[in-house]
Motif scaffolding. Structure first.
Motif, PDB file in Angstrom:
ATOM      1  N   TYR A  81     -17.696   5.677  53.827  1.00  0.00           N
ATOM      2  CA  TYR A  81     -18.131   4.946  52.735  1.00  0.00           C
ATOM      3  C   TYR A  81     -19.013   5.745  52.308  1.00  0.00           C
ATOM      4  O   TYR A  81     -19.582   5.603  51.792  1.00  0.00           O
ATOM      5  CB  TYR A  81     -19.747   3.433  52.999  1.00  0.00           C
ATOM      6  N   LYS A 124     -18.709   6.313  49.108  1.00  0.00           N
ATOM      7  CA  LYS A 124     -19.285   4.898  47.728  1.00  0.00           C
ATOM      8  C   LYS A 124     -20.943   4.647  47.977  1.00  0.00           C
ATOM      9  O   LYS A 124     -21.702   4.720  47.071  1.00  0.00           O
ATOM     10  CB  LYS A 124     -18.958   3.962  48.332  1.00  0.00           C
ATOM     11  N   SER A 135     -22.092   7.353  45.567  1.00  0.00           N
ATOM     12  CA  SER A 135     -21.963   7.454  43.443  1.00  0.00           C
ATOM     13  C   SER A 135     -22.878   6.167  43.961  1.00  0.00           C
ATOM     14  O   SER A 135     -23.766   6.072  42.238  1.00  0.00           O
ATOM     15  CB  SER A 135     -20.306   6.113  43.822  1.00  0.00           C
ATOM     16  N   LYS A 136     -23.254   5.232  44.502  1.00  0.00           N
ATOM     17  CA  LYS A 136     -24.678   4.405  44.393  1.00  0.00           C
ATOM     18  C   LYS A 136     -25.569   5.201  43.705  1.00  0.00           C
ATOM     19  O   LYS A 136     -26.523   4.488  42.496  1.00  0.00           O
ATOM     20  CB  LYS A 136     -24.330   3.228  45.421  1.00  0.00           C
TER      21      LYS A 136
END
Length: 276
Positions: A246, A249, A252-253
């Motif tokens: 993860y 992810k 990126s957030k």
């Protein structure tokens, strides 16, 4: 003492382990042992209803997160013995650079910054890779006078560690039992905090030099906006509880922030980000 006792083993998916531990802590005041990804409860009382609650929680969490959660359980009846003494003997102290984390029944190390945490009280005894990563990085980025917020404080171990580095700390957790436990652990360590509340980061009243959140990836992503807003311009956000699958992810957030450091221990990541 009864001749037998009940022993319940609960092994959830590693990605949601902290959520299961917090949930179990909210249901039971029995001593809890953590062992290789399993949560073990022992009691002379019936544990069937607790098992039922964990299974129901698994179904609800699967719906909430939108993916399947694996859960293995095992309920045993064993001959009674002095398992509390055995449990205490099994809890090993831990060195993390200048920190020495140990339970109250083990003598401290005069040459280190001692943090007393009794593992049965709440999640966060220092042994889990995510907590270890945060403890390591707090020593690097926290100094005298640093204003720090610990989001999802659990036992309060990270806040206590930051305080021992000279920080002025606020802390919060959505679980009342966690905040109660943190307060007790601050007393146990003869340390003080500025403010504590039951709730999440949205209830903060100011911005901080450092914000640390050791939760899980899904919750970090959900709280991304609020976590970033809690950090002062130029301040740091330390995120942990992130499984390797993860980490992209999460990065990126939080891409609007500068990645300062990425620490990995086993399959778990801890990120240090700076607000531009």
């Amino acid at each position: 003492m009864e001749k037998t006792y009940n022993e319940l083993h609960i092994t959830p998916s590693s990605s949601v382990y902290p959520l299961f531990l917090d949930f179990i802590m909210s249901l039971s005041d029995e001593a809890i042992e953590e062992n290789n990804g399993s949560i073990i409860l022992r009691s002379e009382e019936d544990l069937e209803m607790l098992l039922f609650g964990v299974e129901a929680f698994t179904k609800e969490l699967t719906v909430a997160l939108g993916y399947d959660i694996t859960l293995e359980t095992k309920l045993l009846v064993k001959e009674n013995e002095d398992w509390i003494a055995q449990y205490r003997n099994s809890v090993q102290p831990l060195y993390v650079n200048n920190f020495y984390i140990h339970p109250s029944w083990v003598e401290g190390d005069a040459g280190k910054k001692n943090i007393i945490i009794d593992p049965a009280l709440a999640f966060g005894s220092g042994h889990h890779e995510t907590t270890y990563g945060c403890l390591l990085l707090l020593q690097k980025y926290v100094n005298d006078g640093t204003k720090l917020l610990d989001v999802g404080c659990g036992s309060g171990i990270l806040s206590i560690a930051a305080r021992k580095c000279g920080a002025i700390v606020d802390l919060c957790d959505t679980d009342q039992q966690a905040t109660d436990s943190a307060i007790e652990n601050f007393k146990l360590n003869n340390e003080s905090f500025n403010r504590i509340w039951t709730g999440s980061v949205q209830k903060r009243e100011e911005e901080y030099d450092v914000v640390v959140a050791n939760i899980i990836a899904d919750v970090l992503i959900m709280l991304a906006t609020d976590l970033q807003k809690a950090v002062k311009s130029g301040g740091l956000l330390i995120l942990s509880g992130i499984l390797d699958k993860y980490v992209d992810k999460v990065e990126s957030k939080f891409s609007s922030m500068k990645l300062v450091e990425k620490y990995q221990k086993e399959e778990w990541f801890t990120l240090v980000l700076q607000r531009n």
